[in-house]
Write a protein that holds these residues in place. Sequence first.
Motif, short mmCIF file in Angstrom:
data_model
loop_
_atom_site.label_atom_id
_atom_site.label_comp_id
_atom_site.label_asym_id
_atom_site.label_seq_id
_atom_site.Cartn_x
_atom_site.Cartn_y
_atom_site.Cartn_z
N THR A 67 14.92 29.44 45.06
CA THR A 67 14.07 30.59 45.36
C THR A 67 12.60 30.28 45.07
OG1 THR A 67 15.86 32.13 44.84
CG2 THR A 67 13.61 33.01 44.84
N PRO A 68 11.70 30.49 46.04
CA PRO A 68 10.27 30.25 45.80
C PRO A 68 9.76 31.16 44.68
CG PRO A 68 10.72 30.51 48.15
CD PRO A 68 11.97 30.93 47.42
N ALA A 92 7.53 21.92 43.47
CA ALA A 92 6.56 22.60 44.33
C ALA A 92 6.89 24.06 44.52
CB ALA A 92 6.50 21.91 45.69
N ALA A 93 8.10 24.49 44.14
CA ALA A 93 8.47 25.89 44.26
C ALA A 93 8.04 26.69 43.03
CB ALA A 93 9.98 26.03 44.46
N GLY A 94 7.11 26.15 42.26
CA GLY A 94 6.58 26.87 41.12
C GLY A 94 7.47 26.80 39.90
N ALA A 124 15.22 30.62 50.69
CA ALA A 124 14.98 29.19 50.50
C ALA A 124 15.81 28.33 51.43
CB ALA A 124 15.24 28.80 49.04
N LEU A 125 17.07 28.67 51.64
CA LEU A 125 18.00 27.76 52.32
C LEU A 125 17.77 27.67 53.82
CD1 LEU A 125 21.28 28.63 50.38
CD2 LEU A 125 19.67 26.74 50.00
N GLN A 126 16.92 28.51 54.39
CA GLN A 126 16.64 28.40 55.83
C GLN A 126 15.90 27.12 56.17
OE1 GLN A 126 15.31 30.91 53.96
NE2 GLN A 126 13.12 30.45 53.91
N MET A 127 15.32 26.45 55.20
CA MET A 127 14.58 25.22 55.44
C MET A 127 15.38 23.97 55.05
SD MET A 127 11.63 25.88 56.79
CE MET A 127 10.30 27.07 56.91
#
Length: 308
Positions: A67-68, A92-94, A124-127
């Motif tokens: 999760t971003p 990179a997702a913080g 998140a998982l769409q990428m």
Amino acid sequence: MHRGREAPICTRMSHPLVFDRALLRARQARALALGPEPFLLERATEDLSERLLTVKRRFETAVDLGTPTDLLSRALAGHPGIGTLMRAAPLAAGLAASERTIVADEEALPFANGSLDLVVSALALQMVNDLPGAFAQVRRALKPDGLFLAALIGGGSLAELREAFAIAESETTGGVSPRVAPFADVRDMGGLLQRAGFALPVTDVDRVVVRYGSPFTLMNELRRMGAGNVLAERRRVPLRRATLLRAAEIYAERFSDADGRVRATFEIVWLSGWVPHESQQKPLRPGSAKMRLADALGTTEKPAGETP
């Protein structure tokens, strides 16, 4: 963690390279630096929290996958149905270093087989390039009767922007290059969950229409979501100014309301599945029914082929 069991060895199958994952991380890092736009993630987080409250059981070991930002992890902290919650995501997702964070990629999970009770993920998982493979890894990491609950950006998202850019690019360059990611369709999700070995799969869609002052405001918000073009087959030359201006013009012509504001559609696809367990409901065996359908409907049964 989970040193009592060896981590599984995953055999990676060949799959199409749709997304440039390194560029995705760079775009997410830029979004964090700019100040992320959280409204979609906030919506998904609130919905996911409510869905978990309807599940009347406790999950001792849970993971927030990819999760971003830490918005979902913070929202689920202290959730009555969750014991220990860890967050697994790329830097990179913080991801901030702590004893309950794991630096991990959604395409290569570091969890031992049967070590988790719950895996959640928001937008998140769409990428992920190999979505069936990611689902299979989540399935292996969960214990029997473990739950997978996730929200992904759906295939109907940003249809307006996709159409405007396709027409503008065709007019200004004589060709069309991919500009908006081909996200998964909800009609495919149930089959993918079953293919990965999940039982009781459920999918649904939350469609959100957002209005903006101009197409450029929308594009700026997408940049602050880390949602720029990260397609592997994207054109490697800068976007022409003429194409951008024509796309904005077409967008305003086709998708604006009477007050001049433009519409943008987002789809949030929800999916859930359970790891099979003997306690779960199962369909009855053929021929095991104790009442005839005709009796239940109050009709007279006719032999096949006979006219009523």
